[in-house]
Design an enzyme around this catalytic site. Structure first.
Site, PDB file in Angstrom:
ATOM      1  N   ASP A  80       1.186  -0.918  -0.265  1.00 59.79           N
ATOM      2  CA  ASP A  80       0.359  -0.167  -0.134  1.00 59.79           C
ATOM      3  C   ASP A  80       0.591   1.456  -0.121  1.00 59.79           C
ATOM      4  O   ASP A  80       2.157   1.549   0.359  1.00 59.79           O
ATOM      5  CB  ASP A  80      -0.737   0.167   1.154  1.00 59.79           C
ATOM      6  CG  ASP A  80      -2.092   0.747   1.837  1.00 59.79           C
ATOM      7  OD1 ASP A  80      -2.026   1.665  -0.166  1.00 59.79           O
ATOM      8  OD2 ASP A  80      -2.705   1.226   1.884  1.00 59.79           O
ATOM      9  N   LYS A  81       0.182   2.249   0.145  1.00 54.70           N
ATOM     10  CA  LYS A  81       0.855   3.388  -0.387  1.00 54.70           C
ATOM     11  C   LYS A  81       0.472   4.550   0.658  1.00 54.70           C
ATOM     12  O   LYS A  81      -1.189   3.993   0.865  1.00 54.70           O
ATOM     13  CB  LYS A  81       1.123   4.357  -1.335  1.00 54.70           C
ATOM     14  CG  LYS A  81      -0.024   5.077  -2.039  1.00 54.70           C
ATOM     15  CD  LYS A  81       0.081   6.655  -1.544  1.00 54.70           C
ATOM     16  CE  LYS A  81      -1.183   7.176  -2.241  1.00 54.70           C
ATOM     17  NZ  LYS A  81      -0.825   8.627  -1.804  1.00 54.70           N
ATOM     18  N   HIS A  82       0.881   5.398   1.046  1.00 56.15           N
ATOM     19  CA  HIS A  82       0.324   6.348   2.205  1.00 56.15           C
ATOM     20  C   HIS A  82       0.555   7.789   1.817  1.00 56.15           C
ATOM     21  O   HIS A  82       2.030   7.760   2.076  1.00 56.15           O
ATOM     22  CB  HIS A  82      -0.155   6.283   3.798  1.00 56.15           C
ATOM     23  CG  HIS A  82      -1.060   6.952   4.575  1.00 56.15           C
ATOM     24  ND1 HIS A  82      -2.442   6.266   4.877  1.00 56.15           N
ATOM     25  CD2 HIS A  82      -1.226   7.717   5.161  1.00 56.15           C
ATOM     26  CE1 HIS A  82      -2.782   7.371   5.466  1.00 56.15           C
ATOM     27  NE2 HIS A  82      -2.123   8.422   5.294  1.00 56.15           N
ATOM     28  N   SER A  83      -0.291   8.682   1.968  1.00 57.09           N
ATOM     29  CA  SER A  83       0.582   9.667   1.649  1.00 57.09           C
ATOM     30  C   SER A  83      -0.169  10.522   3.899  1.00 57.09           C
ATOM     31  O   SER A  83      -1.199  10.806   3.673  1.00 57.09           O
ATOM     32  CB  SER A  83      -0.324  11.205   0.584  1.00 57.09           C
ATOM     33  OG  SER A  83      -0.569  12.544   1.114  1.00 57.09           O
ATOM     34  N   THR A 120      -9.458  10.784   0.530  1.00 54.28           N
ATOM     35  CA  THR A 120      -9.108  10.210  -0.896  1.00 54.28           C
ATOM     36  C   THR A 120     -10.352   9.780  -1.173  1.00 54.28           C
ATOM     37  O   THR A 120     -11.624   9.688  -2.021  1.00 54.28           O
ATOM     38  CB  THR A 120      -8.940   8.978  -1.180  1.00 54.28           C
ATOM     39  OG1 THR A 120      -7.431   9.503  -1.410  1.00 54.28           O
ATOM     40  CG2 THR A 120      -8.691   7.572  -2.061  1.00 54.28           C
ATOM     41  N   ARG A 168      -7.419  14.910  18.325  1.00 55.32           N
ATOM     42  CA  ARG A 168      -5.773  15.293  17.498  1.00 55.32           C
ATOM     43  C   ARG A 168      -6.131  16.708  16.104  1.00 55.32           C
ATOM     44  O   ARG A 168      -6.133  17.752  16.839  1.00 55.32           O
ATOM     45  CB  ARG A 168      -5.105  15.046  16.940  1.00 55.32           C
ATOM     46  CG  ARG A 168      -4.027  14.217  17.781  1.00 55.32           C
ATOM     47  CD  ARG A 168      -3.619  13.044  17.107  1.00 55.32           C
ATOM     48  NE  ARG A 168      -2.988  13.437  16.618  1.00 55.32           N
ATOM     49  CZ  ARG A 168      -2.214  12.213  15.159  1.00 55.32           C
ATOM     50  NH1 ARG A 168      -2.711  11.684  14.942  1.00 55.32           N
ATOM     51  NH2 ARG A 168      -1.190  13.382  14.470  1.00 55.32           N
ATOM     52  N   SER A 183       0.174   7.193  13.802  1.00 53.32           N
ATOM     53  CA  SER A 183      -1.122   7.318  13.381  1.00 53.32           C
ATOM     54  C   SER A 183      -1.631   6.241  11.807  1.00 53.32           C
ATOM     55  O   SER A 183      -2.180   5.408  11.542  1.00 53.32           O
ATOM     56  CB  SER A 183      -1.936   8.306  13.262  1.00 53.32           C
ATOM     57  OG  SER A 183      -2.683   9.076  12.268  1.00 53.32           O
ATOM     58  N   LYS A 187      -3.098   1.999  11.051  1.00 54.25           N
ATOM     59  CA  LYS A 187      -3.825   1.834  10.271  1.00 54.25           C
ATOM     60  C   LYS A 187      -3.199   0.918   9.021  1.00 54.25           C
ATOM     61  O   LYS A 187      -3.987   0.585   8.542  1.00 54.25           O
ATOM     62  CB  LYS A 187      -4.199   3.086   9.465  1.00 54.25           C
ATOM     63  CG  LYS A 187      -5.037   4.426  10.140  1.00 54.25           C
ATOM     64  CD  LYS A 187      -6.017   5.224   9.393  1.00 54.25           C
ATOM     65  CE  LYS A 187      -4.533   6.588   9.165  1.00 54.25           C
ATOM     66  NZ  LYS A 187      -4.788   7.522   9.977  1.00 54.25           N
ATOM     67  N   LYS A 188      -2.330   1.609   8.937  1.00 61.11           N
ATOM     68  CA  LYS A 188      -1.746   0.285   7.140  1.00 61.11           C
ATOM     69  C   LYS A 188      -0.847  -0.642   8.176  1.00 61.11           C
ATOM     70  O   LYS A 188      -1.536  -2.241   7.085  1.00 61.11           O
ATOM     71  CB  LYS A 188      -0.131   0.725   7.012  1.00 61.11           C
ATOM     72  CG  LYS A 188      -1.033   2.715   6.449  1.00 61.11           C
ATOM     73  CD  LYS A 188      -1.248   2.807   4.910  1.00 61.11           C
ATOM     74  CE  LYS A 188      -2.633   3.350   4.556  1.00 61.11           C
ATOM     75  NZ  LYS A 188      -3.179   3.070   3.582  1.00 61.11           N
TER      76      LYS A 188
HETATM   77  N1  URA Z   1      -2.628  11.854   8.286  1.00 61.51           N
HETATM   78  C1  URA Z   1      -2.756  10.271   9.113  1.00 61.51           C
HETATM   79  O1  URA Z   1      -2.937   9.333   9.028  1.00 61.51           O
HETATM   80  N2  URA Z   1      -2.667  10.390  10.381  1.00 61.51           N
HETATM   81  C2  URA Z   1      -1.881  11.348  10.845  1.00 61.51           C
HETATM   82  O2  URA Z   1      -1.692  11.937  12.394  1.00 61.51           O
HETATM   83  C3  URA Z   1      -1.501  12.897  10.112  1.00 61.51           C
HETATM   84  C4  URA Z   1      -1.428  12.638   8.667  1.00 61.51           C
END
Ligand code: URA
Length: 435
Positions: A80-83, A120, A168, A183, A187-188
């Protein structure tokens, strides 16, 4: 153990134990620990930071606060990728189907628009009928059958992270390296990945505005992922102007579809290709950078990526035929914001541009607000372009006069026009763990 003693320890810059971190997260999720205590703790972390070990423990607590996806038995790699978030960042809409069309499985849990950044999941939901709120069973089935799904974070997966992120957002405690790291990684890791590519944004539209902070965040995430035995590559990319031309929801789907059909803007394509190269590398399906680029270019050109996108849309209940005329889903109220001066575009405050999208209703001021999928804008002038007084800078798709006026003010504030030609900016600043 007393909650206030743990907060005090962090406030005074002392390290916490695994049990203390577990105590906080469990009690917060169960409702025993009120928001005001967690907010105080988060602010203490923003000031005092966390060690690598503390961040690993926090990530683990968030990760195991809910169920996890078990995909070990599936053939092929799950990547996966995460931004870290930006404005006009529709990379996932192009990259995920592109790489999935090459046999890599992509279980993508994505976010919603929050603060000045887009999400997204909101963009995808501008496709009529498309569902992103999927159960773990549905995510699992989509990964097995289609090899790709883009879903909202459910209450089942990492619920503590979801609750914490909402807090937050309203307590100005997002911009913290250990909190962002935990965070994102929690999730990933919850979807059983074999590898992860991180797109760490830097510039005026990013959480990490300066390159040094972005590098520190990238380094931290790669190290923590290492400690958790998850091969990870971080790419630091530019967010000192919106990516591509379109910002919004339906507007960004229009641009993503054009890109999948080989007609995308250069910057969006360049970031997508760079991240794609590293995803293939983690999947072990390319021999080197050039081989990866060629494979990706072929999948775009032969229509495989677009077909995979359509397959995913259909599987998630979306109207595939609507994609053929998606421009119709963009608001018909159109006005331009014109340049107050002649010269070069030397700066675009991308945070302000993100707020302009929020003003138009394309983003949200608070978690839980509805978004207007039809609004947004098109960038007609980007960094380094020349303009003239009275020439359009941005084309705005709006809902009502008041929101247009607010967005117009923000856009005019965001643009800096001057006589001096600016130096060209790099789009890919750095890769941690490059070939
Ligand atoms: N994106 C995230 O998923 N978590 C953060 O804390 C900041 C950006």
């Amino acid at each position: 153990m007393l909650t206030q003693d743990i907060i005090k320890k962090k406030r005074d810059g002392k390290g916490l134990s695994k049990d203390e971190i577990a105590f906080l997260i469990k009690n917060y999720l169960s409702g025993e620990m009120p928001d005001y205590q967690m907010a105080a703790f988060l602010m203490a972390v923003c000031w005092r930071g966390m060690s690598r070990q503390e961040t690993v423990w926090l990530t683990g607590e968030l990760l195991h606060s809910g169920r996890t996806l078990r995909t070990d038995s599936l053939p092929g790699k799950k990547i996966d990728k995460h931004s870290t978030g930006g404005v006009g960042d529709k990379v996932s809409l192009v990259l995920a189907p592109l790489v999935a069309s090459m046999g890599v499985r992509i279980p993508m849990i994505s976010g919603r628009a929050l603060g000045h950044t887009g999400g997204t999941v909101d963009k995808l939901e501008s496709i009529p009928g498309l569902r992103t709120q999927l159960s773990i069973a549905e995510i699992d089935k989509n990964i097995r059958d289609v090899g790709l799904t883009i879903a909202d974070q459910t209450g089942e997966l990492v619920p503590a992270e979801k609750k914490l992120y909402a807090l937050r957002d309203v307590t100005s405690t997002v911009e913290s390296i250990p909190l962002i790291t935990a965070s994102i990684l929690a999730k990933k890791l919850a979807v059983g990945l074999d590898g992860l590519v991180l797109d760490v944004k830097t510039g005026s539209g990013a959480f990490m505005r300066c390159i040094e902070d972005a590098c520190a965040l990238a380094q931290n995430m790669v190290e923590i992922a290492d400690s958790m035995h998850k091969p990870t590559i971080a790419v630091i990319t530019d967010m000192s102007q919106p990516l591509g031309r379109m910002v919004g929801n339906a507007t960004e789907v229009v641009e993503a579809v054009e890109t999948l059909q080989g007609r995308g803007p250069e910057d969006l394509l360049a970031v997508t290709m760079e991240l794609g190269v590293h995803m293939l590398r983690l999947a072990g399906t390319c021999s080197d950078r050039e081989d990866a680029r060629q494979q990706l270019a072929r999948a775009l050109k032969d229509g495989g990526a677009m077909r995979k996108f359509q397959e995913m849309v259909e599987r998630q209940g979306g109207d595939v035929r609507s994609l053929e005329r998606f421009g119709q889903r963009v608001s018909k109220n159109v006005r331009e914001v014109c340049s107050p001066a002649s010269g070069y575009v030397t700066r675009i405050d991308t945070y302000q541009m993100g707020l302009a999208a929020v003003a138009l209703g394309a983003g949200r001021r608070r978690l839980g607000d509805a978004v207007d999928h039809s609004t947004g804008y098109e960038m007609l002038a980007k960094l380094g372009n020349t303009t003239e007084r009275g020439r359009p800078l941005v084309k705005v798709f709006y809902r009502d006069e008041a929101s247009f006026k607010e967005a117009e003010g923000l856009i005019l504030d965001a643009y800096e026009i001057s006589d001096e030609k600016p130096a060209a900016r790099r789009l890919i600043h750095k890769v941690l763990r490059d070939f």
